[in-house]
Structures are given as C-alpha cells and as structure tokens.
Design a protein around this motif. Structure first.
Motif, PDB file in Angstrom:
ATOM      1  N   GLY A   1       0.801  -1.215   0.000  1.00 52.64           N
ATOM      2  CA  GLY A   1       0.000   0.000   0.000  1.00 52.64           C
ATOM      3  C   GLY A   1       0.831   1.261   0.000  1.00 52.64           C
ATOM      4  O   GLY A   1       2.059   1.234   0.079  1.00 52.64           O
ATOM      5  N   ALA A   2       0.140   2.390  -0.073  1.00 55.24           N
ATOM      6  CA  ALA A   2       0.779   3.705  -0.112  1.00 55.24           C
ATOM      7  C   ALA A   2       0.938   4.208   1.314  1.00 55.24           C
ATOM      8  O   ALA A   2      -0.001   4.758   1.900  1.00 55.24           O
TER       9      ALA A   2
ATOM     10  N   ILE B   1      -2.506   3.285  11.663  1.00 59.70           N
ATOM     11  CA  ILE B   1      -1.986   1.978  12.064  1.00 59.70           C
ATOM     12  C   ILE B   1      -0.623   2.085  12.736  1.00 59.70           C
ATOM     13  O   ILE B   1      -0.340   1.352  13.686  1.00 59.70           O
ATOM     14  N   GLN B   2       0.222   2.990  12.274  1.00 56.49           N
ATOM     15  CA  GLN B   2       1.554   3.095  12.871  1.00 56.49           C
ATOM     16  C   GLN B   2       1.464   3.494  14.340  1.00 56.49           C
ATOM     17  O   GLN B   2       2.135   2.905  15.200  1.00 56.49           O
TER      18      GLN B   2
ATOM     19  N   GLY C   1       1.279   8.194   9.187  1.00 56.49           N
ATOM     20  CA  GLY C   1       1.298   6.829   9.674  1.00 56.49           C
ATOM     21  C   GLY C   1       0.098   6.022   9.241  1.00 56.49           C
ATOM     22  O   GLY C   1      -0.249   5.013   9.866  1.00 56.49           O
ATOM     23  N   VAL C   2      -0.530   6.443   8.154  1.00 54.70           N
ATOM     24  CA  VAL C   2      -1.699   5.752   7.598  1.00 54.70           C
ATOM     25  C   VAL C   2      -1.289   5.057   6.310  1.00 54.70           C
ATOM     26  O   VAL C   2      -0.560   5.629   5.493  1.00 54.70           O
ATOM     27  N   VAL C   3      -1.743   3.821   6.115  1.00 53.55           N
ATOM     28  CA  VAL C   3      -1.524   3.121   4.857  1.00 53.55           C
ATOM     29  C   VAL C   3      -2.688   3.461   3.936  1.00 53.55           C
ATOM     30  O   VAL C   3      -3.815   2.991   4.149  1.00 53.55           O
ATOM     31  N   GLU C   4      -2.419   4.279   2.946  1.00 51.92           N
ATOM     32  CA  GLU C   4      -3.454   4.695   2.004  1.00 51.92           C
ATOM     33  C   GLU C   4      -3.510   3.711   0.835  1.00 51.92           C
ATOM     34  O   GLU C   4      -2.840   2.685   0.829  1.00 51.92           O
TER      35      GLU C   4
END
Length: 293
Positions: free
Chosen positions: A65-66, A88-89, A72-75
């Motif tokens: 993912g991006a 998530i981080q 700290g977010v997986v976009e």
C-alpha cells in the motif's frame, strides 16, 4: 547500531525477524490473518517475544500500500484491506510500547539495495520490481521520492505503447498470457518456460519475449532521461534470468541509435537481495526515520 524487530507484511504471509545491528536473525513466516483483530494479536505476540529474547528498541515494518510517512496511515489498496485508512503506525507503537517505522514494501526493497546491495555505491537510483505487474521506487540523494500522491515508483501505470500500460507488456505473466491466447492448444507454461521456448527457436515465444524487452527498455530509457539516476536496479523473480538485462540493453541500444543525441547509456543491474530485501530495507527506513527525530 540498535537491535530492532522487523515485520514484512504480505498478502499471503507475514515475515518476522530481528536485527542485531549487522545481520538478520530469527527469521520466520506466519500466514497472514484474515481479520484485523487477529492481525493485531499476532504481531503483538511476536513483538513481545522479540522484546523478551533480543531486547529490541524499535520495530521496522515493510507494508503493502501507499504508506503516508507523515500520518502513519496506509493509504491506497492492497491484498490486506484491514490495514488501510486508519493510523496503524500509532496503534502499533502503542501496542508494542516501542517506536515504529513503516514504509511501502517496494520502497523498502530499494532502500536495501541502496544501502548495501546492488546500488550501494549510488546516491540515486531507480528500482523496478517486475512481477505480475511493475512497481518500484525512485531514490534521490538516498531518500525515497514518494510523490505528491504517494505514487512515486508506480512505473506499471506508464504507457508502453498507444493502448497498453507497462504492466501489460513488460512482465513475464503478461507475455505468457499473450502467447497462450495465440496458441490455445498449448498447455499452460511458466515465464521461465516461455524464455526457454524462445531460446530454443519458438518464433511465437521469441516475439512475446521481444515485446517484453522492448517495453522495459523504452520505460528504462525514459526513466533515465527523466530522473538521470546513477543505477537502475531490476528486482522480482525475473531478475534471476541471465537473459533479461542483455535483452533490455539490446533494445536500449536500438532506441539510442534512433535518438542520435541520446548520449547516456543506463547502468542496469540485477538486485542483490531477493526475499530479504523488504526486511533489510525496513531497517534502513527505521534508521532514516528516527535519525531525523
């Protein structure tokens, strides 16, 4: 260098390991859980073991993912929907009680090659991961170029001709698909088999391999003149094929003959790290992330 826990999140399995400052230790893989709750339970349990056994001081994570390094977010999207679109981080850091870094898996692989692999003498490089599609990373002055929309390195979206993107022409699975579509009576073949057929004189196989070479050569030529990297590193299973880079170089020479002012010949090399690349690169990303804090 500090002891770290390392996690490489994949759609099929999650790899866990530790880093002692010089080498990867304790490497093992566990099937990727089906739910977010099971995911958090698994990674927390594994990191707790690392803390007890190795006294780690942080956790470095490679993720699909991006990955937005600021939030700290997986976009974006991946094969693991439940890791996306929430902080998530921060949640992992709270659960682990340790600092956590996260970076996209292709970017991690590129950092590994830059740090101590095929690109270790370079300050800038392009890393292409050639698998089912084409992805990769752009590194400028030892830093990942993420891009305005976190799409830096998504080379597979580049147009390879008037109607096809690079992922449709420049990969072994796409070449196999075209070959089988033209020969419905032929049993299923692998990418490796297709190259063997081409080497043994199968004209149709040679044509499809040539399409692959040309698409990759055109993309690499354009990337060289767009970013002017010191090296272009090829990753993915196809990088083990000894025919690949010579085939791409032949096509690049043909392009350079057409473009008389094209004085630069891209320096193309195969990756050094394969299934360890994401783990090693996650460590590099952790060190870069917290060196800036």
């Amino acid at each position: 260098m500090q002891a770290l826990g390392i996690i490489d999140i994949g759609g099929t399995s999650i790899k866990f390991a530790t880093w002692n400052g010089q080498t990867i230790q304790d490497r093992h893989a566990i099937d990727t859980p089906a739910t977010k709750a099971d995911f958090f339970e698994l990674v927390t349990m594994e990191v707790t073991k690392m803390k007890q056994q190795r006294k780690i001081t942080g956790v470095a994570i490679s993720s699909p993912g991006a990955v937005n390094k600021l939030t700290g977010v997986v976009e974006g999207a991946s094969a693991i929907p439940y890791i996306h679109n929430f902080p998530i981080q921060a949640e992992l850091s709270e659960r682990f009680g340790l600092p956590v870094s996260m970076e996209n898996d292709a970017n991690c692989a590129a950092l590994a090659e830059l740090d101590s692999g095929a690109g270790k003498t370079a300050n800038s490089l392009i890393f292409l991961v050639i698998g089912t599609g084409v992805g990769g990373a752009v590194i400028v002055n030892h830093q990942i170029w993420h891009g305005a929309h976190l799409f830096g390195g998504e080379f597979g979206f580049m147009m390879a001709d008037e109607t096809h993107i690079l992922s449709e022409l420049g990969t072994a699975p796409s070449a196999v698909k075209r070959y089988l579509a033209a020969h419905p009576d032929v049993p299923a073949v692998s990418g490796k088999t297709l190259f063997e057929l081409a080497a043994n004189g199968d004209v149709a196989a040679q044509q499809e391999v040539q399409v692959l070479y040309h698409a990759l050569a055109k993309a690499i030529y354009n990337l060289q003149y767009s970013f002017d990297p010191e090296k272009i590193v090829i990753g993915g299973a196809i990088s083990n094929n000894a025919q690949l880079i010579p085939g791409i170089n032949r096509e690049i020479e043909a392009i350079r003959k057409q473009v008389k002012i094209a004085s630069i010949k891209p320096d193309i090399v195969a990756c050094q790290y394969h299934d360890e690349a994401n783990l090693r690169g996650a460590v590099v990303d952790f060190e870069q992330t917290y060196a800036q804090v």
